[in-house]
Scaffold this active site. Structure first.
Site, mmCIF file in Angstrom:
data_model
loop_
_atom_site.group_PDB
_atom_site.id
_atom_site.type_symbol
_atom_site.label_atom_id
_atom_site.label_comp_id
_atom_site.label_asym_id
_atom_site.label_seq_id
_atom_site.Cartn_x
_atom_site.Cartn_y
_atom_site.Cartn_z
ATOM 1 N N ARG A 103 0.853 -1.186 0.000
ATOM 2 C CA ARG A 103 0.000 0.000 0.000
ATOM 3 C C ARG A 103 0.885 1.230 0.000
ATOM 4 O O ARG A 103 2.102 1.113 0.097
ATOM 5 C CB ARG A 103 -1.000 0.017 1.173
ATOM 6 C CG ARG A 103 -0.612 -0.590 2.483
ATOM 7 C CD ARG A 103 0.573 0.009 3.167
ATOM 8 N NE ARG A 103 0.382 1.423 3.450
ATOM 9 C CZ ARG A 103 1.345 2.269 3.731
ATOM 10 N NH1 ARG A 103 2.612 1.851 3.781
ATOM 11 N NH2 ARG A 103 1.098 3.526 3.981
ATOM 12 N N ALA A 148 0.721 5.286 -2.009
ATOM 13 C CA ALA A 148 0.565 5.697 -3.407
ATOM 14 C C ALA A 148 1.791 5.383 -4.269
ATOM 15 O O ALA A 148 1.655 4.723 -5.307
ATOM 16 C CB ALA A 148 0.197 7.180 -3.461
ATOM 17 N N ARG A 172 -7.837 -0.790 -6.312
ATOM 18 C CA ARG A 172 -8.097 0.299 -5.351
ATOM 19 C C ARG A 172 -8.356 1.568 -6.155
ATOM 20 O O ARG A 172 -7.527 1.967 -6.976
ATOM 21 C CB ARG A 172 -6.912 0.500 -4.381
ATOM 22 C CG ARG A 172 -6.761 -0.682 -3.419
ATOM 23 C CD ARG A 172 -5.855 -0.344 -2.251
ATOM 24 N NE ARG A 172 -6.522 0.529 -1.295
ATOM 25 C CZ ARG A 172 -5.865 1.233 -0.364
ATOM 26 N NH1 ARG A 172 -4.546 1.187 -0.307
ATOM 27 N NH2 ARG A 172 -6.539 1.989 0.487
ATOM 28 N N GLN A 202 -1.536 1.937 10.394
ATOM 29 C CA GLN A 202 -0.292 2.066 9.624
ATOM 30 C C GLN A 202 0.729 2.909 10.373
ATOM 31 O O GLN A 202 1.928 2.748 10.171
ATOM 32 C CB GLN A 202 -0.566 2.711 8.253
ATOM 33 C CG GLN A 202 -1.350 1.836 7.270
ATOM 34 C CD GLN A 202 -2.839 2.098 7.346
ATOM 35 O OE1 GLN A 202 -3.351 2.588 8.363
ATOM 36 N NE2 GLN A 202 -3.555 1.762 6.294
ATOM 37 N N ASP A 236 -2.516 10.470 -1.494
ATOM 38 C CA ASP A 236 -2.926 9.400 -2.397
ATOM 39 C C ASP A 236 -3.306 9.940 -3.764
ATOM 40 O O ASP A 236 -3.156 9.263 -4.781
ATOM 41 C CB ASP A 236 -4.070 8.588 -1.784
ATOM 42 C CG ASP A 236 -3.547 7.789 -0.615
ATOM 43 O OD1 ASP A 236 -3.485 8.328 0.502
ATOM 44 O OD2 ASP A 236 -3.139 6.623 -0.830
ATOM 45 N N ASN A 250 -5.976 11.932 1.089
ATOM 46 C CA ASN A 250 -4.993 11.164 1.859
ATOM 47 C C ASN A 250 -5.775 10.416 2.944
ATOM 48 O O ASN A 250 -6.987 10.594 3.108
ATOM 49 C CB ASN A 250 -3.918 12.096 2.449
ATOM 50 C CG ASN A 250 -2.721 11.331 2.992
ATOM 51 O OD1 ASN A 250 -2.194 10.431 2.340
ATOM 52 N ND2 ASN A 250 -2.295 11.660 4.192
ATOM 53 N N LYS A 251 -5.084 9.596 3.679
ATOM 54 C CA LYS A 251 -5.688 8.749 4.716
ATOM 55 C C LYS A 251 -6.699 9.512 5.566
ATOM 56 O O LYS A 251 -6.470 10.653 5.933
ATOM 57 C CB LYS A 251 -4.558 8.219 5.610
ATOM 58 C CG LYS A 251 -4.973 7.333 6.765
ATOM 59 C CD LYS A 251 -5.680 6.082 6.340
ATOM 60 C CE LYS A 251 -4.863 5.267 5.364
ATOM 61 N NZ LYS A 251 -5.698 4.458 4.448
#
Lengths: 338, 338
Positions: B48, B50, B91, B196, B237, B246-247
């Protein structure tokens, strides 16, 4: 008695609590067979939540009296003072724990026989427990006027019936709004590291048939930006003259609510107010690193890594739209007279 | 080769990745023996981040060519097109996955023999992987000038070497600052629901001897209020003309940083920019509810409770102090020409 009427802590030939560390997997009622066991239950969060800790402090004194082998009142009172100081230090931040201990000690101070002290301490603890539910229902009534039919309400941690003897503070407001026919949908933050939001709030709302959606703590901002949240309500562990101490994360949600023009409410009984002190006077409990590094049999962080795990944060009063108490709704800097 | 030089994805008589779902418990290198296995590895986040997904997309085409039984170039190219569409859909949010697939497909488009297509696709994937490290070191050099000796830097999720082929983007900036002798302390948010931050960021920084403290995601606001955080850096991302995807949680940290006057940086390669699109055009992946309700053998939320689990959020460019790319540092609304 429906589940939502069940108590979190009660006396029935001894002291009983729901073991909150076992939820939502199983509903375990455990008998607290010693003062040491009660202190352990408080430290490990088998019982937690400011109002519930008030009752736990009171019942702790009754429990110490119940098991005492003292033969005269003087010795027993000394023993109870000592028990009180042990209970108070089990968790330092929530003011209610000390409040419940102190109130019960005051109730027996001038009682003259061992038997009467035992009875009076239990009577006071039972009185505090009954009061807690009445107070929370008053908080609920007062706060429910702030919620509108169809509101999406964010909450953090668990300020529900499990944080109290019954009904709840922040969730009590939601329960009262639902009771008068309003349709309320709750966004419950999971509340790391101990997941009181997913384990307790989601569980008790689902039990009561109140619509709830569980989210990560960090998702609140994004939901506010997308206009999915109309209001936020949390409880409080201690309210000083300048800040509200509550579960870590409360401050972040409050800043985010302000940035998105969303009302941010704190629901708490007057027993959580400590207006003689300010933020600097309060010790914020730091909990064990393992709460972030291990969950069940899963290692979440490498061994030995530095972890900062404060249980609470402080939210300045200016970020709070209103305080909801049993005596009414107060807009800071206006505070209840207690 | 030191651990920080190790690659996250590489070719050695077949495709290999570090299984990131097994960290920090164990470092498992796994051989990806089919296209299906690669897609599964992407979906389950064994790989995982980007930039790493850019390389995974490219290697995916090489892998499909490697295992192909096609006897003529035309059939093989059709097969690779089909493989590309399968990989892209594994994804949806990170733009790099499509970028890596498309670039590798373009590299073989006019190649005339089966053998040459196999060689050319692998060559392009290896080229993308080598480039990734060079690019991240350039991002690091450019960004390290923004960090001062003694800075406390907040980061969210993992934008480290594990999110790339090597070195890292946000953590690459920190690595480069440390490499030139600056003393940097990192606050790593654990990054729920898949941790993460605790599993990957804390692990890789500890491996490199960079000082790191792990915190709950919701603690960032409180630390900012206490002036414990000087700067924040995250990866991305996908960067559209209006927002950074992003996350989940990135937006909350960015609003909090703005409220506390703390610089908020995004470090990303140009391959993460998608300036032809805006926020509305991008699909935000929603992941399975079980990521919030179960961890290992522990049930965190009652069965059947509604859960909202978006993988990403969108942070408007006006909240970003600067974008750090391989081509330099850009202050939005100024954007790199790509």
């Amino acid at each position: 008695m429906s589940l939502s009427e069940a108590r979190t802590i009660w006396w029935n030939n001894g002291l009983w609590i729901i073991d909150q560390t076992k939820l939502p997997g199983s509903v375990n009622n455990i008998n607290i067979h010693s003062l040491k066991a009660l202190i352990q239950a408080i430290k490990t969060l088998q019982i937690r939540g400011a109002p519930a800790l008030g009752a736990a402090g009171a019942y702790g004194i009754a429990l110490a009296a119940y098991f005492s082998k003292s033969h005269n009142a003087q010795d027993l009172l000394q023993e109870l003072e000592w028990a009180g100081s042990r209970i108070r230090s089990a968790r330092p931040t929530a003011v209610n724990l000390s409040w419940g201990v102190d109130r019960t000690l005051r109730a027996v101070m001038n009682v003259e026989t061992v038997e009467e002290i035992k009875e009076a301490s239990l009577r006071e603890a039972e009185c505090i427990a009954d009061e807690d539910i009445r107070i929370n229902k008053a908080i609920g009534r007062n706060g429910s006027k702030l919620l509108e039919d169809g509101d999406n309400v964010l909450t953090h941690c668990n300020a529900g019936r499990l944080a109290c003897v019954g009904w709840g503070t922040a969730l009590g407001v939601i329960r009262s709004a639902v009771e008068v026919g309003k349709d309320i949908h709750v966004y419950a933050c999971e509340t790391r590291p101990l997941n009181q939001g997913s384990r307790l709030t989601a569980w008790e709302l689902a039990q009561d048939g109140i619509e709830v959606t569980l989210i990560c703590d960090s998702a609140s901002g994004s939901l506010m930006r997308k206009r999915c949240i109309d209001k936020a309500i949390v409880g409080a562990d201690r309210i000083t003259k300048d800040v509200v101490f509550n579960k870590i994360g409360t401050y972040s949600h409050a800043v985010l609510a302000k940035a998105h023009n969303i009302p941010f409410y704190v629901a708490a009984p007057l027993s959580s107010f400590d207006l003689n002190h300010d933020e600097a006077a309060v010790c914020v409990e730091e909990r064990d690193a393992s709460e972030l590094s291990i969950l069940g049999d899963v290692r979440l962080a490498p061994g030995g890594v530095e972890i900062f795990n404060p249980a609470f944060d402080a939210t300045p009063l200016e970020l709070i739209t209103a305080m909801i108490t049993e005596r009414g709704v107060f807009k800071p800097p206006l505070m209840p007279i207690i």
